[in-house]
Design a protein around this motif. Structure first.
Motif, PDB file in Angstrom:
ATOM      1  N   PRO A 231       0.792  -1.230   0.000  1.00  0.00           N
ATOM      2  CA  PRO A 231       0.000   0.000   0.000  1.00  0.00           C
ATOM      3  C   PRO A 231       0.823   1.278   0.000  1.00  0.00           C
ATOM      4  N   GLN A 232       2.146   1.169   0.054  1.00  0.00           N
ATOM      5  CA  GLN A 232       2.976   2.376   0.160  1.00  0.00           C
ATOM      6  C   GLN A 232       4.353   2.098  -0.410  1.00  0.00           C
ATOM      7  N   GLY A 233       4.892   3.100  -1.123  1.00  0.00           N
ATOM      8  CA  GLY A 233       6.210   2.967  -1.713  1.00  0.00           C
ATOM      9  C   GLY A 233       6.113   2.548  -3.167  1.00  0.00           C
ATOM     10  N   GLY A 234       6.630   3.365  -4.059  1.00  0.00           N
ATOM     11  CA  GLY A 234       6.591   3.028  -5.476  1.00  0.00           C
ATOM     12  C   GLY A 234       5.385   3.627  -6.190  1.00  0.00           C
ATOM     13  N   GLY A 235       5.458   3.620  -7.520  1.00  0.00           N
ATOM     14  CA  GLY A 235       4.455   4.289  -8.340  1.00  0.00           C
ATOM     15  C   GLY A 235       3.077   3.686  -8.284  1.00  0.00           C
ATOM     16  N   VAL A 236       2.972   2.351  -8.179  1.00  0.00           N
ATOM     17  CA  VAL A 236       1.658   1.714  -8.168  1.00  0.00           C
ATOM     18  C   VAL A 236       0.833   2.211  -6.985  1.00  0.00           C
ATOM     19  N   ALA A 237       1.423   2.188  -5.808  1.00  0.00           N
ATOM     20  CA  ALA A 237       0.695   2.618  -4.613  1.00  0.00           C
ATOM     21  C   ALA A 237       0.300   4.088  -4.704  1.00  0.00           C
ATOM     22  N   LEU A 238       1.206   4.939  -5.199  1.00  0.00           N
ATOM     23  CA  LEU A 238       0.889   6.363  -5.324  1.00  0.00           C
ATOM     24  C   LEU A 238      -0.316   6.574  -6.237  1.00  0.00           C
ATOM     25  N   MET A 239      -0.330   5.856  -7.353  1.00  0.00           N
ATOM     26  CA  MET A 239      -1.453   5.990  -8.282  1.00  0.00           C
ATOM     27  C   MET A 239      -2.755   5.509  -7.672  1.00  0.00           C
ATOM     28  N   ARG A 240      -2.689   4.412  -6.924  1.00  0.00           N
ATOM     29  CA  ARG A 240      -3.939   3.853  -6.393  1.00  0.00           C
ATOM     30  C   ARG A 240      -4.558   4.739  -5.320  1.00  0.00           C
ATOM     31  N   HIS A 241      -3.743   5.350  -4.490  1.00  0.00           N
ATOM     32  CA  HIS A 241      -4.304   6.278  -3.499  1.00  0.00           C
ATOM     33  C   HIS A 241      -5.093   7.373  -4.204  1.00  0.00           C
ATOM     34  N   ALA A 242      -4.509   7.941  -5.247  1.00  0.00           N
ATOM     35  CA  ALA A 242      -5.173   9.031  -5.970  1.00  0.00           C
ATOM     36  C   ALA A 242      -6.413   8.532  -6.706  1.00  0.00           C
ATOM     37  N   THR A 243      -6.314   7.346  -7.314  1.00  0.00           N
ATOM     38  CA  THR A 243      -7.447   6.800  -8.057  1.00  0.00           C
ATOM     39  C   THR A 243      -8.641   6.550  -7.148  1.00  0.00           C
ATOM     40  N   ILE A 244      -8.394   5.880  -6.031  1.00  0.00           N
ATOM     41  CA  ILE A 244      -9.493   5.567  -5.109  1.00  0.00           C
ATOM     42  C   ILE A 244     -10.094   6.852  -4.555  1.00  0.00           C
ATOM     43  N   ARG A 245      -9.263   7.844  -4.271  1.00  0.00           N
ATOM     44  CA  ARG A 245      -9.754   9.134  -3.762  1.00  0.00           C
ATOM     45  C   ARG A 245     -10.750   9.757  -4.737  1.00  0.00           C
ATOM     46  N   LEU A 246     -10.399   9.789  -6.017  1.00  0.00           N
ATOM     47  CA  LEU A 246     -11.287  10.380  -7.020  1.00  0.00           C
ATOM     48  C   LEU A 246     -12.519   9.515  -7.235  1.00  0.00           C
ATOM     49  N   MET A 247     -12.356   8.209  -7.277  1.00  0.00           N
ATOM     50  CA  MET A 247     -13.504   7.318  -7.483  1.00  0.00           C
ATOM     51  C   MET A 247     -14.535   7.471  -6.370  1.00  0.00           C
ATOM     52  N   ARG A 248     -14.071   7.646  -5.146  1.00  0.00           N
ATOM     53  CA  ARG A 248     -15.013   7.824  -4.033  1.00  0.00           C
ATOM     54  C   ARG A 248     -15.772   9.138  -4.164  1.00  0.00           C
ATOM     55  N   LEU A 249     -15.083  10.187  -4.598  1.00  0.00           N
ATOM     56  CA  LEU A 249     -15.766  11.459  -4.811  1.00  0.00           C
ATOM     57  C   LEU A 249     -16.817  11.343  -5.914  1.00  0.00           C
ATOM     58  N   LEU A 250     -16.538  10.470  -6.889  1.00  0.00           N
ATOM     59  CA  LEU A 250     -17.482  10.257  -7.984  1.00  0.00           C
ATOM     60  C   LEU A 250     -18.608   9.301  -7.604  1.00  0.00           C
ATOM     61  N   GLY A 251     -18.455   8.599  -6.471  1.00  0.00           N
ATOM     62  CA  GLY A 251     -19.481   7.651  -6.045  1.00  0.00           C
ATOM     63  C   GLY A 251     -19.373   6.290  -6.701  1.00  0.00           C
ATOM     64  N   VAL A 252     -18.205   5.984  -7.283  1.00  0.00           N
ATOM     65  CA  VAL A 252     -17.991   4.692  -7.944  1.00  0.00           C
ATOM     66  C   VAL A 252     -17.482   3.678  -6.921  1.00  0.00           C
ATOM     67  N   ASP A 253     -18.009   2.443  -6.993  1.00  0.00           N
ATOM     68  CA  ASP A 253     -17.597   1.376  -6.078  1.00  0.00           C
ATOM     69  C   ASP A 253     -16.270   0.807  -6.561  1.00  0.00           C
ATOM     70  N   CYS A 254     -15.189   1.358  -6.052  1.00  0.00           N
ATOM     71  CA  CYS A 254     -13.848   0.963  -6.477  1.00  0.00           C
ATOM     72  C   CYS A 254     -13.008   0.761  -5.222  1.00  0.00           C
ATOM     73  N   ARG A 255     -12.385  -0.415  -5.084  1.00  0.00           N
ATOM     74  CA  ARG A 255     -11.644  -0.743  -3.873  1.00  0.00           C
ATOM     75  C   ARG A 255     -10.272  -1.302  -4.239  1.00  0.00           C
ATOM     76  N   TRP A 256      -9.396  -1.316  -3.246  1.00  0.00           N
ATOM     77  CA  TRP A 256      -7.986  -1.672  -3.477  1.00  0.00           C
ATOM     78  C   TRP A 256      -7.514  -2.594  -2.357  1.00  0.00           C
ATOM     79  N   PHE A 257      -6.910  -3.715  -2.753  1.00  0.00           N
ATOM     80  CA  PHE A 257      -6.471  -4.728  -1.799  1.00  0.00           C
ATOM     81  C   PHE A 257      -4.989  -5.042  -1.996  1.00  0.00           C
TER      82      PHE A 257
END
Length: 693
Positions: A231-257
Motif C-alpha cells: 500500500p505504500q512505496g513506489g508508483g503503483v501505490a501512489l497511483m492507487r491512493h489518488a485513483t481511489i480518492r477520485l472514485m469515491r468522490l465520484l461515487g464509484v464502487d472501487c476498492r484496493w487490496f
C-alpha cells in the motif's frame, strides 16, 4: 453550551520569544482539533486545541454573524476566521501545522450529513487547510462534555494518525485486517480535495467523459477491484491512493487490496521477478527455483484464502479486477474459479526485456513462461506501457492495450507550495541528511536532483559520474566553486523492495572512491521517510532534474518534474522518450553517455536564455494539455471505460453465459462482441467514440 473564551497566544513580531522561535532549525510540529456547535442564539461557537504530543493550548470563540447572512455564508466566513487565527498563531510561534481534525458532536453531525448547505462549507474548510496551510485535514464525529474537550480529543486523534518523529509526513496507511483492503485517506476521514478541484485542472471533454462513465458505473452498480503487493512505496501505490480518492468522490464502487507482507517472498519478487525482467542482472543465482515458485504460490494462495476468497465479500461479486503487478498474479486462477463472470485485467507496469524473454533458456524466458503460462494468460486484457519492446513474447497483440502511468496534480507530490513551505521542507530534508551523515542542501546554492528509489535500474552511479564531470566542466569555464550546484539523490523506500539498503550502501561506498571524493561533500544522498510534500518541495526547489534510469517503465517522476516546469535531463530508456520532447521540455541522452549528461547540465546552467527556453515551453497551455494524459482524471477515464466495456453486469445475462471456453483472437466484451485491441492506447477507443458520437 457555554464556554469561557480562552485565546491562542500570538507572539508580537520582534519580541524575544518571537525571535527565539525563529532560531529553531525546524518549526515545531503541532496538531489541531476544531470543534463547532450552533447555539440557540443563532451563533456559531467553536474551539480549537493545539497539541504537540505533550501539551495543549486552547482557543475558544463565538462567531456572531451579520443578520443578512445565510447559514452557508456564515460558515464560509467562520472558515476565514478560523484559518486566519490558526495561521497567525502558528506563524508567530514558528509552529508547523501537520494535521487538523474538524468535527462536531453526533447530533450535529447527523444534521450536517443531511444538509449539503452545511456539509459543503465544512468540507471546504478541510480543503483550505490542505491547500492554504499544507495541513492534512480530517473530519470526524467528536465526543466530549464541552467544545474544548471535543477539540482536545480531535487533536489527540489526528496526532495518533501520524508519525510525529517525521515532520512533513502523511497519515499512517490504514489496512483492514479482515480483508487487507487499503483504507485510503484513513477510510475517507481525511478530506483534502473536492470534485471541483479536479474539474478545475481537467479539460472539459475529459471531465464530461469522466462524469458520463462514472454515472454508468453507478447505474449498473459495477464493482471494481485493484490488487497489488503493497500500500505504500513506489508508483503503483501512489497511483492507487489518488485513483481511489477520485472514485469515491465520484461515487464509484472501487476498492484496493494488498497482500500481507512476507520479506522472503519480496526477495523473490524483487530480485527474481522485477530485476530479472528488467535485465539488470545476469547472475544465475537469481534464476527462479522450484522452491522459490512453491513459496510464492503458497503466499498468494494463503492471501486469497484468508482475505479475498469465498465468503469474504471481495472477489465473490466483483465485476472487474485489475492485477496491478506480477507479485500476486498466482491468485488469478482462483479468481476465475470463484467468480467466472468477473473480468480480469493484467497491468504490466515494468520494463520487460522482450528481447531476452524471447531467448529459450534465458532467465527471462523461463520466468515469463512460468508466469504467463500458469497465470497471466488467464486474464481478459493485457495492459502495457506504450513501448513495443515491453510486450513480452507469447502475448497476442489482439489482447494488448496501452496505458501509461499517471500521477496526481492535487496530492502532496504535486500541489502548489509557497516559498515558506519549500523552505520548511528543505530544513526537514537537512535534518534527515544530518541523521544519515549526509551533507545538507545549502541555502544559497542551486541543486540538481534525481528522485528515485535506491534501485539497481535507476542509474545512480551514472548520476554521480555525470555530476562530477559537470563540476569539472564548470571549473574549466571559470565558475567559482561556491556557485557550483549541489547534487541531491533521494527517494522513499518500499516494503517490497529489499534492494534499497544494498544500493544505498553501494552509493556511499562509491562516493569514497578517489575520483569522486573531491565532490562528495556536495552530494546529498538520503533515504527519506514517507512524505509526499517533502519530495514535492525538493523538486520545486531544484534547478533541474535528472532521470538516468537504465531500465524504466513510464517514470512518473519525469511527469512530476515537467509539471513543475523543471527541465529534465534523462536517458533514452523505456518510456521516458515518450514523456520528454527532446530540446523542448528536456534533453534526452543515450544510455551510459555520462559526458553527454554533463554537457547538457553545463549548458543549462551557464546559458540563461537556453535554460529559460525550456521553462517557458513547459509553462505553455499546449504542454499543460499534453500532461493531462498523465494525471489522475484522465487515467480514471481509461479505467472506467475499460470497466464499462468489459463488465457483463447491466448487459444481457446470456452474454456472460456465452463466454468462449477456448482462447480467441481478442477480448470477449461485456456486450458479447469480440474486440481486437492491437496494442493501441486505451484513450484512442473512448476518444474515437466521442468523435463518432
Amino acid at each position: 453550551m457555554s464556554i469561557h473564551h480562552r485565546k491562542f497566544s500570538i507572539l508580537e513580531a520582534g519580541s524575544p520569544r518571537y525571535v527565539l522561535a525563529r532560531k529553531k532549525a525546524i518549526g515545531k510540529a503541532i496538531y489541531l482539533g476544531v470543534a463547532m456547535a450552533y447555539n440557540n442564539g443563532g451563533q456559531f461557537e467553536w474551539a480549537c486545541s493545539s497539541y504537540d504530543g505533550s501539551e495543549f493550548e486552547t482557543h475558544e470563540d463565538t462567531f456572531i454573524p451579520k443578520q443578512e447572512m445565510t447559514v452557508p455564508q456564515q460558515l464560509e466566513k467562520l472558515n476565514d476566521t478560523i484559518i486566519q487565527i490558526v495561521r497567525d498563531y502558528a506563524h508567530s510561534h514558528n509552529y508547523r501545522i501537520q494535521g487538523v481534525c474538524i468535527g462536531c458532536d453526533e447530533e450535529a453531525a447527523k444534521i450536517v450529513a443531511q444538509s449539503p448547505e452545511l456539509k459543503d462549507p465544512i468540507r471546504n474548510m478541510c480543503t483550505r487547510f490542505w491547500f492554504d496551510l499544507d495541513a492534512t485535514p480530517c473530519i470526524y464525529t467528536l465526543r466530549g462534555l464541552s467544545l474544548t474537550e471535543e477539540a482536545a480529543s480531535a487533536a489527540r486523534k489526528v496526532y495518533d494518525w501520524f508519525t510525529p518523529q517525521f515532520p512533513g509526513n502523511i497519515p499512517r496507511i490504514a489496512v483492514d485486517p479482515e480483508t487487507n483492503e487499503v483504507l485510503v485517506d484513513m477510510d475517507s476521514h481525511c478530506h483534502m480535495v473536492d470534485l471541483h478541484h479536479f474539474e478545475e485542472t481537467t479539460d472539459k471533454p475529459t471531465w464530461d467523459k469522466l462524469l458520463e462513465l462514472a454515472e454508468e458505473c453507478k447505474q449498473r452498480k459495477l464493482k471494481i477491484l485493484f490488487f497489488n503487493s503493497t500500500p505504500q512505496g513506489g508508483g503503483v501505490a501512489l497511483m492507487r491512493h489518488a485513483t481511489i480518492r477520485l472514485m469515491r468522490l465520484l461515487g464509484v464502487d472501487c476498492r484496493w487490496f494488498v497482500a500481507k507482507p512476507n520479506p522472503d517472498v519480496f526477495v523473490i519478487t524483487k530480485r527474481k521477478f522485477h530485476n530479472v525482467f528488467q535485465g539488470v542482472t545476469s547472475d544465475e543465482q537469481y534464476r527462479l527455483t522450484r522452491e522459490d515458485k512453491d513459496l510464492w504460490i503458497e503466499w498468494c494462495e494463503q492471501n486469497f484464502e484468508n482475505y479475498w476468497g469465498k465468503g469474504k465479500g471481495v472477489v465473490d461479486d466483483a465485476d472487474v479486477i485489475i492485477m496491478d503487478d506480477p507479485q500476486v498474479s498466482a491468485i488469478i486462477p482462483h479468481i476465475r474459479k470463484l467468480n467466472p463472470n468477473t473480468r480480469i485485467i493484467y497491468r504490466s507496469h515494468i520494463e520487460i526485456r522482450s528481447d531476452l524473454a524471447s531467448i529459450p533458456g534465458s532467465m527471462q524466458y523461463d520466468l515469463w513462461d512460468f508466469l504467463w503460462g500458469g497465470y497471466i494468460s488467464h486474464t481478459d486484457l493485457f495492459l502495457s506501457h506504450p513501448v513495443a519492446g515491453f510486450i513480452p513474447p507469447r502475448v497476442p497483440h489482439e489482447k494488448v492495450a496501452l496505458l501509461p502511468a499517471a500521477t496526481d496534480e492535487l496530492d502532496g507530490l504535486n500541489k502548489k507550495m509557497s516559498s515558506a513551505d519549500i523552505e520548511y521542507y528543505r530544513r526537514v530534508f537537512n535534518r534527515c541528511a544530518i541523521d544519515q551523515g549526509s551533507p545538507e542542501i545549502s541555502h544559497d546554492r542551486p541543486y540538481v536532483i534525481q528522485i528515485a528509489r535506491f534501485d539497481p535500474a535507476k542509474g545512480i552511479p551514472d548520476v554521480v559520474e555525470a555530476y562530477c564531470n559537470f563540476r569539472n566542466q564548470l571549473t574549466a569555464k571559470g565558475v567559482e566553486d561556491d556557485h557550483h550546484p549541489q547534487l541531491v539523490l533521494c527517494g522513499h523506500g518500499s516494503v517490497d523492495d529489499p534492494d534499497g539498503t544494498v544500493v544505498y550502501d553501494e552509493v556511499l561506498e562509491l562516493l569514497g572512491q578517489p575520483e569522486y571524493s573531491t565532490f562528495a561533500q556536495d552530494i546529498c544522498v538520503t533515504r527519506l521517510p514517507a512524505s509526499d510534500q517533502l519530495l514535492c518541495a525538493l523538486l520545486r526547489g531544484s534547478f533541474c532534474a535528472l532521470q538516468l534510469s537504465h531500465r524504466e517503465g513510464f517514470e512518473v517522476k519525469v511527469t512530476e518534474s515537467l509539471s513543475k516546469h523543471k527541465p529534465v535531463v534523462a536517458y533514452r530508456s523505456g518510456g521516458i522518450p515518450l514523456q520528454i520532447e527532446d530540446g523542448k521540455t528536456g534533453i534526452l541522452i543515450e544510455r551510459g553517455n555520462t559526458k553527454g549528461v554533463a554537457d547538457a547540465l553545463t549548458r543549462l546552467y551557464t546559458d540563461t536564455d537556453y535554460y529559460q527556453g525550456f521553462v517557458d515551453e513547459l509553462r505553455t497551455k499546449e504542454q499543460d494539455s499534453k500532461r493531462q494524459h498523465y494525471f489522475t482524471p484522465f487515467q480514471s477515464v481509461n479505467w472506467l471505460y475499460l470497466a464499462t466495456q468489459l463488465a457483463f453486469k447491466g448487459n444481457d445475462e446470456a452474454v456472460a453465459k456465452s463466454q468462449p471456453s477456448h482462447d480467441i483472437a481478442g477480448t470477449y466484451m461485456g456486450n458479447g462482441e469480440t474486440r481486437e485491441w492491437n496494442a493501441k492506447y486505451v484513450r484512442e477507443f473512448w476518444q474515437n467514440s466521442n468523435a463518432t458520437a
